[in-house]
Design a protein around this motif. Structure first.
Motif, PDB file in Angstrom:
ATOM      1  N   SER A   1       2.974  -5.982   4.786  1.00 12.90           N
ATOM      2  CA  SER A   1       2.737  -5.093   3.647  1.00 12.90           C
ATOM      3  C   SER A   1       4.043  -4.633   3.017  1.00 12.90           C
ATOM      4  O   SER A   1       4.125  -4.460   1.794  1.00 12.90           O
ATOM      5  CB  SER A   1       1.901  -3.888   4.099  1.00 12.90           C
TER       6      SER A   1
ATOM      7  N   LYS B   1       5.012  -5.313  -0.828  1.00  6.19           N
ATOM      8  CA  LYS B   1       5.359  -4.170  -1.681  1.00  6.19           C
ATOM      9  C   LYS B   1       6.694  -4.415  -2.380  1.00  6.19           C
ATOM     10  O   LYS B   1       6.842  -4.136  -3.578  1.00  6.19           O
ATOM     11  CB  LYS B   1       5.438  -2.904  -0.838  1.00  6.19           C
TER      12      LYS B   1
ATOM     13  N   ILE C   1      -4.075  -8.109  -6.426  1.00 10.25           N
ATOM     14  CA  ILE C   1      -4.103  -7.968  -4.973  1.00 10.25           C
ATOM     15  C   ILE C   1      -5.516  -8.243  -4.479  1.00 10.25           C
ATOM     16  O   ILE C   1      -6.475  -7.653  -4.977  1.00 10.25           O
ATOM     17  CB  ILE C   1      -3.654  -6.565  -4.536  1.00 10.25           C
TER      18      ILE C   1
ATOM     19  N   ASP D   1      -7.417  -7.903  -1.051  1.00  9.98           N
ATOM     20  CA  ASP D   1      -7.184  -7.276   0.250  1.00  9.98           C
ATOM     21  C   ASP D   1      -8.515  -6.966   0.911  1.00  9.98           C
ATOM     22  O   ASP D   1      -9.206  -6.010   0.536  1.00  9.98           O
ATOM     23  CB  ASP D   1      -6.361  -5.997   0.069  1.00  9.98           C
TER      24      ASP D   1
ATOM     25  N   SER E   1      -4.502  -1.742   2.559  1.00 11.27           N
ATOM     26  CA  SER E   1      -3.162  -2.184   2.966  1.00 11.27           C
ATOM     27  C   SER E   1      -2.078  -1.675   2.037  1.00 11.27           C
ATOM     28  O   SER E   1      -0.915  -1.559   2.431  1.00 11.27           O
ATOM     29  CB  SER E   1      -3.117  -3.720   3.023  1.00 11.27           C
ATOM     30  N   HIS E   2      -2.423  -1.383   0.781  1.00 11.88           N
ATOM     31  CA  HIS E   2      -1.414  -0.987  -0.215  1.00 11.88           C
ATOM     32  C   HIS E   2      -1.865   0.303  -0.903  1.00 11.88           C
ATOM     33  O   HIS E   2      -2.315   0.308  -2.048  1.00 11.88           O
ATOM     34  CB  HIS E   2      -1.218  -2.112  -1.237  1.00 11.88           C
ATOM     35  N   LYS E   3      -1.729   1.418  -0.194  1.00 11.82           N
ATOM     36  CA  LYS E   3      -2.155   2.710  -0.735  1.00 11.82           C
ATOM     37  C   LYS E   3      -1.292   3.139  -1.918  1.00 11.82           C
ATOM     38  O   LYS E   3      -1.737   3.918  -2.763  1.00 11.82           O
ATOM     39  CB  LYS E   3      -2.111   3.768   0.367  1.00 11.82           C
ATOM     40  N   TRP E   4      -0.078   2.654  -1.978  1.00  8.17           N
ATOM     41  CA  TRP E   4       0.846   3.079  -3.036  1.00  8.17           C
ATOM     42  C   TRP E   4       0.407   2.606  -4.416  1.00  8.17           C
ATOM     43  O   TRP E   4       0.886   3.113  -5.436  1.00  8.17           O
ATOM     44  CB  TRP E   4       2.246   2.517  -2.744  1.00  8.17           C
ATOM     45  N   THR E   5      -0.510   1.658  -4.500  1.00  6.16           N
ATOM     46  CA  THR E   5      -0.890   1.079  -5.792  1.00  6.16           C
ATOM     47  C   THR E   5      -1.855   1.966  -6.578  1.00  6.16           C
ATOM     48  O   THR E   5      -2.122   1.678  -7.745  1.00  6.16           O
ATOM     49  CB  THR E   5      -1.561  -0.287  -5.582  1.00  6.16           C
TER      50      THR E   5
ATOM     51  N   TYR F   1      -6.691  -4.409  -8.134  1.00  8.39           N
ATOM     52  CA  TYR F   1      -6.911  -4.354  -6.687  1.00  8.39           C
ATOM     53  C   TYR F   1      -8.346  -4.789  -6.400  1.00  8.39           C
ATOM     54  O   TYR F   1      -9.292  -4.138  -6.819  1.00  8.39           O
ATOM     55  CB  TYR F   1      -6.671  -2.937  -6.165  1.00  8.39           C
TER      56      TYR F   1
ATOM     57  N   GLU G   1      -4.036 -11.240   0.878  1.00  7.99           N
ATOM     58  CA  GLU G   1      -3.868 -10.670   2.211  1.00  7.99           C
ATOM     59  C   GLU G   1      -4.826 -11.323   3.207  1.00  7.99           C
ATOM     60  O   GLU G   1      -5.946 -11.706   2.849  1.00  7.99           O
ATOM     61  CB  GLU G   1      -4.125  -9.160   2.165  1.00  7.99           C
TER      62      GLU G   1
ATOM     63  N   ASP H   1       6.145   4.646   0.129  1.00  6.47           N
ATOM     64  CA  ASP H   1       5.138   4.586  -0.927  1.00  6.47           C
ATOM     65  C   ASP H   1       5.536   5.441  -2.118  1.00  6.47           C
ATOM     66  O   ASP H   1       5.363   5.045  -3.274  1.00  6.47           O
ATOM     67  CB  ASP H   1       3.782   5.044  -0.378  1.00  6.47           C
TER      68      ASP H   1
END
Length: 626
Positions: A268, A272, A287, A289, A294-298, A306, A355, A472
């Motif tokens: 991850s 990122k 993305i 997933d 897996s990618h909370k920052w998005t 997403y 992913e 993040d």
């Protein structure tokens, strides 16, 4: 034939014989007086003095003082223990217990070290010996341990050094030295070495050290000058030896990247790093997933699509393939019209981040088996679309980053699809995984347990790299502070050929006008079927053009608003997304950055939304359970 001296021991006094035996015992010489090697009291033996043996035994290789120490260590306690038990039993028990404990600890340490050295010798030292000893002129029959000193932590500790003893008459020229350096580097899988040649005196040798290794941690914000200087097509991945930047040019070297890592290896973090550089330069990130988080920052970042549900992943892959077909049609038109392709604006780069491919491909096959209509092809169109993307990605500026724990050919849909990945990034790999993915680099470098420490393999070379790490919060702030996030794209959708033939073979895909669910998987709704798999003359009525779109706040590919059916929020909660109450939808519209924007207003001023947007949001919305 050597002349043997014959001594008449029958006439020799017994005291002389006993003294000679004791002298041999104490000095470590052979008890029969016949030497088997050229070992002295202080020097280790290297040659056998017996004609029919190539090398002496391990016991006869030891210097005399070590043989004497071993003899005394076994003889003295054996002779003194009975006397000690008779004279001072308590002291004897104490001494024997301490001696036994010490010998046990020493034996355990020696056994463990012997196991480590056995593995080291088998995998590294012996292959190096077979390739090196004849080049430097070592004598025939010499053992690797006689002239190679390879520490166990040579690969992990840059302070340690390896020593290679050279023959006394060695005086190699520059070409020979280059050959020696190349052999050591290749056989020990150490790409960057520093060799110190010490040829003076009677013991010439080489001291081998690693070059400065990558840093233990590479903070993203500490390398902003290098990141800003990197070209648009070559995002910076991390930092290698000597602090050198490691990147892969997606236009000239490798359009797609394969990532094979076990859990905790930094998958991850790597994705990122690539994604935020793409977004900062106006790229578009899709993305897929299955793990959903897996990618909370998005969350709330424009320019990102997403996809969490398997039906969404299925449809997203088809849409990316359709966008690739559209771009190739634009390129073809430009060529026919004589337009310089260097000035042609196809749109932003698209990064498809896949992913957990090992599980995703199986889920795509299972999903297609559930929704496949009678008479349709058996292979999942999403897997077929992924293959199309891999084969056409470079010219269309579409790049796939495929991630999995063990990237077998089956996990990518076939061996020919895996060969599209010229760049392969591995971390925490097994020997079998390395042999399967990058057999051209052998032997494999040692795998590191450190998170973010990877091997970037390109063109037959492995580059040890520490992946850039951004929190993040840092990733979000850096992306949102950029001059451009996503650019509007001038879309030119090609028309059908004059003879009415479709652009490709038609494939029937089930549609659901009311957003109902087929089994446990949402049905494919109108607008999600790309023209790459359905000819323009065979499109179902009301199907919108196949174009990507971004979440709230982004400017992505323009869509035709007249073809998609619109619906009010109240009606949608009743018939389209019945699992969401009207109050929850209204609250989400205020709080959730991913809630779709209304398209227009209907009669009475009611906001109208696209059905596809609401279904997507309901499918992927965040819940309190995570």
């Amino acid at each position: 034939m050597p002349v043997q001296r014959v001594r008449n021991v029958g006439t020799e006094p017994a005291i002389f014989t006993a003294g000679r035996v004791v002298g041999r015992f104490v000095s470590g010489r052979p008890m029969d007086g016949v030497p088997r090697s050229n070992a002295t009291f202080t020097q280790r033996g290297t040659k056998s003095l017996i004609p029919h043996r190539d090398r002496p035994s391990r016991w006869m290789q030891l210097p005399g003082w070590q043989r004497a120490a071993w003899r005394a260590g076994f003889t003295v306690p054996t002779l003194t223990t009975p006397v000690g038990l008779w004279v001072a039993p308590i002291a004897t028990y104490t001494a024997d217990g301490a001696l036994t404990a010490g010998l046990t600890a020493w034996g355990t340490w020696r056994t463990r070290r012997a196991m480590q050295l056995r593995k080291l010798n088998k995998e590294w030292v012996k292959p190096l010996h077979y390739a090196l000893h004849s080049v430097i002129g070592q004598e025939y029959g010499i053992r690797p341990s006689d002239y190679l000193r390879v520490p166990l932590d040579l690969w992990t500790n840059e302070e340690t050094a390896m020593r290679v003893d050279l023959p006394a008459g060695f005086n190699g020229d520059g070409k020979l030295r280059d050959s020696v350096e190349r052999i050591i580097s290749e056989k020990l899988a150490l790409p960057d070495l520093r060799l110190s040649w010490n040829l003076a005196g009677g013991e010439p040798h080489i001291i081998v050290r690693q070059a400065p290794r990558p840093p233990d941690k590479a903070k993203f914000l500490d390398y902003l000058p290098l990141i800003d200087a990197a070209p648009d097509s070559a995002p910076l991945l991390g930092i290698g030896h000597h602090g050198s930047p490691v990147s892969v040019d997606l236009d000239t070297e490798s359009p797609h990247i394969l990532v094979s890592m076990s859990t905790g290896g930094g998958k991850s973090v790597l994705l990122k790093t690539i994604a935020i550089q793409a977004l900062r330069r106006g790229g578009f990130v899709v993305i897929c997933d299955r793990k959903r988080v897996s990618h909370k920052w998005t969350h709330g970042i424009p320019g990102i699509e997403y996809n969490r549900d398997i039906a969404e992943i299925h449809n997203a892959t088809l849409r990316v393939a359709a966008e690739g077909e559209r771009r190739f049609a634009v390129i073809q038109q430009a060529i026919e019209q004589g337009i310089d392709l260097e000035t042609l604006d196809l749109g932003p780069r698209i990064f498809l981040l896949m992913e957990e491919m090992n599980a995703t491909v199986k889920k795509l096959e299972s999903h297609w088996a559930k929704v496949r209509p009678n008479g349709a092809q058996r292979q999942s169109p999403a897997i077929e679309a992924l293959g199309e993307i891999l084969f056409m990605g470079r010219e269309a500026k579409i790049h796939v980053i495929a991630v999995g724990q063990l990237m077998t050919a089956k996990a990518l849909g076939g061996p020919e699809m895996r060969e599209c990945f010229s760049t392969r990034i591995l971390a925490r790999y097994s020997r079998n995984a390395w042999k399967m993915l990058v057999p051209e680099v052998w032997p494999p470098p040692k795998a590191f347990r450190k998170s973010g420490r990877v091997q970037v393999v390109l063109a037959g070379e492995a580059h040890e790299t520490q992946v850039l790490f951004a929190t993040d919060q840092e990733a979000r702030e850096w992306v949102l502070s950029g001059p451009t996030i996503t650019r509007a794209v001038p879309v030119t959708v090609p028309t059908a050929p004059a003879d009415g033939e479709p652009l490709s073979e038609p494939v029937s895909v089930p549609t659901s006008q009311d957003g109902s669910y087929l089994g446990n998987s949402p049905g494919t709704v109108p607008g999600d079927v790309p023209a790459a798999f359905i000819g323009y003359t065979d499109r179902p009525p009301g199907m919108v053009r196949p174009n990507l779109h971004v979440i709230k706040g982004g400017t992505g590919f323009p869509e035709s608003m007249g073809d998609d059916e619109l619906i009010g929020l109240r009606e949608a909660c009743q018939v389209l997304i019945p699992n969401v109450s009207l109050e929850s939808a209204r609250a989400a519209r205020k709080r959730d950055d991913e809630f779709p924007n209304p398209v227009t207003k209907g009669s009475g001023g009611e906001h109208l939304f696209r059905k596809t947007d609401l279904i997507r949001w309901a499918r992927n919305r965040k819940r309190a359970t995570g």
